[in-house]
Design a protein around this motif. Structure first.
Motif, short mmCIF file in Angstrom:
data_model
loop_
_atom_site.label_atom_id
_atom_site.label_comp_id
_atom_site.label_asym_id
_atom_site.label_seq_id
_atom_site.Cartn_x
_atom_site.Cartn_y
_atom_site.Cartn_z
N ALA A 1 -7.33 8.06 4.07
CA ALA A 1 -7.55 7.76 5.49
C ALA A 1 -8.42 6.52 5.65
N ASP A 2 -9.44 6.38 4.79
CA ASP A 2 -10.30 5.19 4.87
C ASP A 2 -9.52 3.92 4.51
N LEU A 3 -8.68 4.00 3.48
CA LEU A 3 -7.88 2.84 3.09
C LEU A 3 -6.92 2.44 4.21
N TRP B 1 -7.34 3.04 7.37
CA TRP B 1 -8.16 2.53 8.47
C TRP B 1 -8.48 1.05 8.25
N ILE B 2 -8.83 0.71 7.01
CA ILE B 2 -9.13 -0.70 6.71
C ILE B 2 -7.86 -1.55 6.82
N LYS C 1 -6.93 -2.10 10.63
CA LYS C 1 -7.89 -2.75 11.51
C LYS C 1 -7.51 -4.20 11.76
N GLU D 1 -14.71 -4.40 2.98
CA GLU D 1 -13.42 -4.13 3.60
C GLU D 1 -12.44 -5.29 3.39
N THR E 1 -11.17 -4.95 -0.13
CA THR E 1 -10.25 -3.80 -0.16
C THR E 1 -8.90 -4.17 0.45
#
Length: 434
Positions: free
Chosen positions: A2-4, A6-7, A10, A18, A21
């Motif tokens: 989920a974090d990946l 999200w980045i 964005k 970020e 990443t």
């Protein structure tokens, strides 16, 4: 994960971590897509390897810069993946099936037809050789017959010459030359037609594949444009944001009363329009499958005919020819004289010839250069079968692929998604009041 995501979704990275990443994510994506693009150009579209490598590297670098710097481009590219499960993806798969048929099935059919033509040429040549050799037998028969005619009892009745001369044997080399030239001409014309058909289909398939790929990008862009500019476009789903909004405003009954018209994007329920669309697309895939089965059947039929012809030709037995000559010469005394003297007529035997000659017509020979029939490649049939299984799968997954496109667009443009949810809520409220 989920974090990946999200980045990745964005618009602008918040810090250097970020950014790195996002760069690693885009780099991994471009490496995988570049490899698939090279394999597609080299194996499927049959471009040269150096051109495929150059195009794959250029495409990967351009894709990396685009994904890293352009936020809407990342959204469009992400929606291309589920769009492959729609009719545009099926067009690419159809193009791949056509190319497999052109590269593998069509040459196999042509090869078996060549085998049949070689067999016909061999039979014609051997039968002609055997027929021409029979003239030697006729010449032998004529000389023996002529000698028998010369050896009559009374020399006064001996003919001047009883021999025949055959000139056909002296032209056998000319016949062989004409047959060889005719066979070479047919082979050249057959090869030119084969090359022309393969090149034409290859060029048409390349143009079609390029057009379908561009249209795939265009359709994803068109979906995103409508999503951002039209609040009513593809907006009939009960999402989590819509449920929270209805609960916050104490209007959960709006979603219950409209359950027949709204569906959940994560559910398996299909609307009536979606079911009809799936059935229509399945019929079109079935028509394409029938056409491909006709090509496959032609491949099996050509192999069966070529294999049967070669096996039967090897079993051809020589055709025996028997020439039987009966020759009998008699001379009768003038019937008028015998009538005058009142005696029956008499005949004088001058010669008798009765012989039998044997010859065989040969239609096949071990010296003929006939390429063996080529059976259909089972791996090609397996690949075509798997592609059509994927095609039928995409027919029924197309609706869910479109729902996934909507979810991707919502994750990239959350503010727009909030506006769309609010618009749908107000629409349900107005309908409920009426």
């Amino acid at each position: 994960v989920a974090d990946l995501w999200w980045i990745y979704s964005k618009p602008v990275p918040a810090d250097g971590r970020e950014l790195w990443t996002l760069f690693l994510q885009c780099s991994c994506i471009t490496v995988v897509i570049g490899g698939l693009f090279y394999n597609w150009m080299f194996a499927s579209l049959e471009y040269s390897w150096h051109l495929s490598v150059a195009m794959a590297i250029s495409f990967s670098l351009l894709l990396l810069l685009t994904l890293l710097l352009v936020h809407p481009a990342r959204c469009v590219f992400s929606m291309i993946m589920p769009t492959l499960g729609t009719k545009q993806g099926r067009k690419l798969l159809f193009s791949t099936c056509i190319m497999i048929a052109v590269v593998n099935i069509t040459p196999n059919i042509i090869s078996n037809i060549k085998t049949i033509l070689q067999l016909i040429k061999c039979i014609c040549k051997n039968s002609s050789d055997s027929l021409l050799n029979s003239t030697a037998l006729l010449e032998k028969v004529s000389w023996e017959f002529g000698d028998a005619v010369q050896e009559t009892v009374h020399s006064i009745y001996k003919p001047m010459n009883g021999h025949f001369r055959f000139s056909l044997l002296h032209n056998s080399s000319l016949i062989y030359q004409k047959m060889h030239l005719a066979g070479e001409k047919i082979s050249r014309e057959f090869l030119s037609v084969e090359v022309l058909v393969k090149d034409s289909i290859r060029v048409a398939n390349r143009l079609a594949a390029g057009f379908f790929m561009l249209y795939l990008c265009f359709e994803s862009t068109w979906y995103l444009k409508n999503y951002l500019t039209n609040l009513r476009f593809d907006n009939f789903y009960i999402t989590e944001k819509l449920e929270r909004l209805a609960v916050d405003r104490k209007a959960a009954h709006l979603l219950v009363g409209s359950s027949k018209k709204l569906i959940r994007p994560t559910g398996l329920k299909l609307s009536w329009e979606e079911v009809v669309l799936c059935l229509v697309q399945a019929m079109l895939v079935t028509v394409a499958l029938m056409l491909m089965l006709v090509v496959v059947a032609m491949d099996h039929f050509a192999f069966s005919v070529a294999d049967t012809a070669v096996r039967r030709a090897a079993q051809f037995s020589a055709v025996p020819i028997t020439l039987n000559i009966k020759y009998k010469v008699e001379i009768g005394i003038t019937p008028f004289l015998f009538k005058v003297f009142g005696r029956p007529s008499e005949e004088l035997l001058l010669g008798d010839f009765n012989r039998t000659y044997h010859h065989h017509l040969i239609f096949s020979s071990a010296q003929c250069r006939i390429s063996p029939p080529t059976p259909p490649n089972p791996s090609v049939l397996l690949a075509v079968g798997l592609l059509f299984c994927i095609l039928y799968t995409t027919v029924f997954l197309e609706t869910y692929a479109r729902r996934l496109c909507r979810k991707i667009a919502a994750s990239f443009f959350q503010s727009c998604e909030e506006e769309r949810v609010l618009y749908l809520y107000r629409k349900l409220s107005r309908r409920h009041r009426k």
